[in-house]
Design a protein around this motif. Structure first.
Motif, PDB file in Angstrom:
ATOM      1  N   GLY A  90     -28.739  81.391 158.973  1.00 52.80           N
ATOM      2  CA  GLY A  90     -29.720  82.421 159.252  1.00 52.80           C
ATOM      3  C   GLY A  90     -29.168  83.725 159.791  1.00 52.80           C
ATOM      4  O   GLY A  90     -29.908  84.708 159.912  1.00 52.80           O
ATOM      5  N   HIS A  91     -27.888  83.752 160.127  1.00 54.60           N
ATOM      6  CA  HIS A  91     -27.306  84.985 160.655  1.00 54.60           C
ATOM      7  C   HIS A  91     -26.905  85.921 159.514  1.00 54.60           C
ATOM      8  O   HIS A  91     -26.361  85.473 158.503  1.00 54.60           O
ATOM      9  CB  HIS A  91     -26.064  84.674 161.496  1.00 54.60           C
ATOM     10  N   PRO A  92     -27.110  87.218 159.653  1.00 53.87           N
ATOM     11  CA  PRO A  92     -26.601  88.160 158.660  1.00 53.87           C
ATOM     12  C   PRO A  92     -25.079  88.226 158.746  1.00 53.87           C
ATOM     13  O   PRO A  92     -24.512  88.209 159.840  1.00 53.87           O
ATOM     14  CB  PRO A  92     -27.237  89.492 159.084  1.00 53.87           C
ATOM     15  N   GLY A  93     -24.414  88.286 157.602  1.00 51.12           N
ATOM     16  CA  GLY A  93     -22.961  88.305 157.673  1.00 51.12           C
ATOM     17  C   GLY A  93     -22.275  88.534 156.349  1.00 51.12           C
ATOM     18  O   GLY A  93     -22.897  88.861 155.328  1.00 51.12           O
ATOM     19  N   TYR A  94     -20.973  88.354 156.385  1.00 49.10           N
ATOM     20  CA  TYR A  94     -20.074  88.563 155.250  1.00 49.10           C
ATOM     21  C   TYR A  94     -19.404  87.232 154.922  1.00 49.10           C
ATOM     22  O   TYR A  94     -18.938  86.529 155.827  1.00 49.10           O
ATOM     23  CB  TYR A  94     -19.026  89.615 155.626  1.00 49.10           C
ATOM     24  N   PHE A  95     -19.361  86.877 153.649  1.00 48.39           N
ATOM     25  CA  PHE A  95     -18.748  85.621 153.211  1.00 48.39           C
ATOM     26  C   PHE A  95     -17.449  85.899 152.452  1.00 48.39           C
ATOM     27  O   PHE A  95     -17.330  86.912 151.751  1.00 48.39           O
ATOM     28  CB  PHE A  95     -19.691  84.862 152.274  1.00 48.39           C
ATOM     29  N   SER A  96     -16.509  84.958 152.561  1.00 46.92           N
ATOM     30  CA  SER A  96     -15.269  85.061 151.790  1.00 46.92           C
ATOM     31  C   SER A  96     -14.681  83.679 151.574  1.00 46.92           C
ATOM     32  O   SER A  96     -15.061  82.701 152.238  1.00 46.92           O
ATOM     33  CB  SER A  96     -14.248  85.958 152.494  1.00 46.92           C
ATOM     34  N   ALA A  97     -13.749  83.597 150.629  1.00 47.88           N
ATOM     35  CA  ALA A  97     -13.026  82.350 150.364  1.00 47.88           C
ATOM     36  C   ALA A  97     -11.567  82.673 150.086  1.00 47.88           C
ATOM     37  O   ALA A  97     -11.262  83.660 149.398  1.00 47.88           O
ATOM     38  CB  ALA A  97     -13.631  81.601 149.187  1.00 47.88           C
ATOM     39  N   TYR A  98     -10.704  81.839 150.626  1.00 48.05           N
ATOM     40  CA  TYR A  98      -9.254  81.988 150.468  1.00 48.05           C
ATOM     41  C   TYR A  98      -8.651  80.679 149.967  1.00 48.05           C
ATOM     42  O   TYR A  98      -9.161  79.592 150.266  1.00 48.05           O
ATOM     43  CB  TYR A  98      -8.587  82.309 151.811  1.00 48.05           C
ATOM     44  N   LEU A  99      -7.563  80.793 149.237  1.00 46.75           N
ATOM     45  CA  LEU A  99      -6.714  79.652 148.881  1.00 46.75           C
ATOM     46  C   LEU A  99      -5.337  79.845 149.495  1.00 46.75           C
ATOM     47  O   LEU A  99      -4.899  80.980 149.727  1.00 46.75           O
ATOM     48  CB  LEU A  99      -6.569  79.525 147.369  1.00 46.75           C
ATOM     49  N   CYS A 100      -4.654  78.719 149.716  1.00 47.14           N
ATOM     50  CA  CYS A 100      -3.274  78.734 150.196  1.00 47.14           C
ATOM     51  C   CYS A 100      -2.539  77.572 149.549  1.00 47.14           C
ATOM     52  O   CYS A 100      -3.006  76.423 149.600  1.00 47.14           O
ATOM     53  CB  CYS A 100      -3.265  78.592 151.719  1.00 47.14           C
ATOM     54  N   LYS A 101      -1.393  77.847 148.940  1.00 50.13           N
ATOM     55  CA  LYS A 101      -0.558  76.776 148.364  1.00 50.13           C
ATOM     56  C   LYS A 101      -0.007  75.951 149.518  1.00 50.13           C
ATOM     57  O   LYS A 101       0.686  76.473 150.393  1.00 50.13           O
ATOM     58  CB  LYS A 101       0.577  77.384 147.540  1.00 50.13           C
ATOM     59  N   ALA A 102      -0.359  74.675 149.531  1.00 47.80           N
ATOM     60  CA  ALA A 102      -0.067  73.823 150.685  1.00 47.80           C
ATOM     61  C   ALA A 102       1.315  73.203 150.581  1.00 47.80           C
ATOM     62  O   ALA A 102       1.644  72.542 149.590  1.00 47.80           O
ATOM     63  CB  ALA A 102      -1.117  72.721 150.805  1.00 47.80           C
ATOM     64  N   SER A 103       2.108  73.403 151.604  1.00 49.04           N
ATOM     65  CA  SER A 103       3.439  72.802 151.677  1.00 49.04           C
ATOM     66  C   SER A 103       3.620  72.171 153.053  1.00 49.04           C
ATOM     67  O   SER A 103       3.313  72.808 154.064  1.00 49.04           O
ATOM     68  CB  SER A 103       4.520  73.872 151.440  1.00 49.04           C
ATOM     69  N   PRO A 104       4.029  70.902 153.124  1.00 51.28           N
ATOM     70  CA  PRO A 104       4.468  70.042 152.023  1.00 51.28           C
ATOM     71  C   PRO A 104       3.333  69.430 151.205  1.00 51.28           C
ATOM     72  O   PRO A 104       3.544  68.992 150.079  1.00 51.28           O
ATOM     73  CB  PRO A 104       5.250  68.942 152.757  1.00 51.28           C
ATOM     74  N   SER A 105       2.103  69.387 151.730  1.00 49.94           N
ATOM     75  CA  SER A 105       0.965  68.817 151.007  1.00 49.94           C
ATOM     76  C   SER A 105      -0.316  69.289 151.671  1.00 49.94           C
ATOM     77  O   SER A 105      -0.311  69.791 152.801  1.00 49.94           O
ATOM     78  CB  SER A 105       1.030  67.280 151.011  1.00 49.94           C
ATOM     79  N   ALA A 106      -1.430  69.106 150.985  1.00 47.52           N
ATOM     80  CA  ALA A 106      -2.718  69.550 151.528  1.00 47.52           C
ATOM     81  C   ALA A 106      -3.126  68.762 152.762  1.00 47.52           C
ATOM     82  O   ALA A 106      -3.877  69.271 153.593  1.00 47.52           O
ATOM     83  CB  ALA A 106      -3.792  69.447 150.449  1.00 47.52           C
ATOM     84  N   ASN A 107      -2.654  67.532 152.886  1.00 45.14           N
ATOM     85  CA  ASN A 107      -3.053  66.708 154.046  1.00 45.14           C
ATOM     86  C   ASN A 107      -2.037  66.768 155.179  1.00 45.14           C
ATOM     87  O   ASN A 107      -2.004  65.888 156.036  1.00 45.14           O
ATOM     88  CB  ASN A 107      -3.308  65.267 153.625  1.00 45.14           C
TER      89      ASN A 107
END
Length: 234
Positions: A90-107
Motif C-alpha cells: 500500500g505504500h507509494p514507491g519505486y520497484f526494481s529487480a537485479y541479478l547477480c552471477k552467484a559465486s561459488p553458488s546461489a546457495n
C-alpha cells in the motif's frame, strides 16, 4: 485509556501496512513461502530496511545459514519471474529487480558480496505538472518482469525491491522492502551484463530518488530520478 487505545490502533495499522517478499513467481507459478526466496530478517514483524550502508540492503537475510537452507529454482533466460508479497503493498514507491552471477553458488552466503549486481527492470512513478507523481504500482501484491534473453547461463541471485517513499522526505525515511531468490538460469545467451554495482554501495541516502518529499516536490522538479544503475536489457 482512550488515548492509549488510539495510539495502539494506529501502531497496529502502520505495521499491518508492511510486507515481505516470501514467494518467487516463475512461469506463471507462485512457489511456497521461503522455498526459493531467502528468509528475510523481517519475517516476523515485516519491518523495512532503512540504512543503505548496511549489509542487510543486499538481501536482508535472517542469518548466514539461510542461503544453504534455501532451494535453487531452474528457469530459462527470457522467462517471466517476480515476487509475491504477503500483504497488499500500500505504500507509494519505486520497484526494481537485479541479478547477480552467484559465486561459488546461489546457495552460498558468500555469493554476490562484491560489485556483481546488474539491474534488469524498474518501475518508476510517472510525473506531469498537472498530476504530480503518480504511483501506478501502489496497492499491488506482486510484481513480475522478464529475465533478459541474453543473460548467460549459470546460478544467480535475483533481488526484488520496493523503495517505499511515503516517509522519504527526511534522511533515513525511505523504506526498503526486498528479498533475494536463488536461481539457476538455463538456455542463456552470451550477453555482458553491465553496469555492475555492489550492495551496499549502489545507493546513497541522499540520492534524489531516495531522499524526496513526494508531497512537496522541489521547485523545477521534472520527474522521478531512479536510484542505482541503468537497466541492462540484454
Amino acid at each position: 485509556m482512550k488515548a492509549a487505545f488510539v495510539a495502539l490502533t494506529a501502531a497496529a495499522s502502520f505495521v499491518s501496512a508492511h510486507y515481505q517478499f516470501r514467494d518467487l513467481i516463475a512461469n506463471g507459478t507462485t512457489t511456497t513461502d521461503w522455498t526459493y526466496v531467502r528468509m528475510t530478517a523481517n519475517h516476523v514483524d515485516s519491518h523495512p530496511q532503512t540504512d543503505v550502508t548496511a549489509s542487510a540492503i543486499r538481501c536482508f537475510e535472517d542469518s548466514d545459514s539461510v542461503a544453504a537452507n534455501t532451494s535453487t529454482y531452474s528457469v530459462a533466460a527470457g522467462a517471466t519471474v517476480g515476487f509475491k508479497a504477503d500483504n497488499t503493498m500500500g505504500h507509494p514507491g519505486y520497484f526494481s529487480a537485479y541479478l547477480c552471477k552467484a559465486s561459488p553458488s546461489a546457495n552460498s552466503s558468500a555469493a554476490c558480496t562484491g560489485s556483481s549486481w546488474f539491474k534488469i527492470w524498474e518501475w518508476s512513478p510517472s510525473y506531469s505538472a498537472s498530476t504530480g507523481l503518480v504511483f501506478d504500482s501502489q496497492n499491488i501484491n506482486q510484481f513480475t518482469f522478464t529475465i533478459p534473453k541474453s543473460t548467460p547461463s549459470g546460478q544467480y541471485l535475483l533481488r526484488g525491491e520496493q523503495i517505499a517513499l511515503h516517509l522519504s522526505g527526511t534522511s533515513g525515511g525511505a523504506q526498503f522492502y526486498l528479498g533475494c531468490a536463488q536461481l539457476n538460469i538455463v538456455s542463456g545467451g552470451s550477453g555482458s551484463p553491465s553496469p555492475l554495482v555492489a550492495f551496499p554501495g549502489a545507493y546513497k541516502a541522499t540520492d534524489p530518488g531516495i531522499l524526496i518529499n513526494i508531497y512537496a516536490l522541489p521547485s523545477g522538479f521534472t520527474g522521478y530520478t531512479a536510484p542505482g544503475p541503468k537497466v541492462w536489457t540484454g
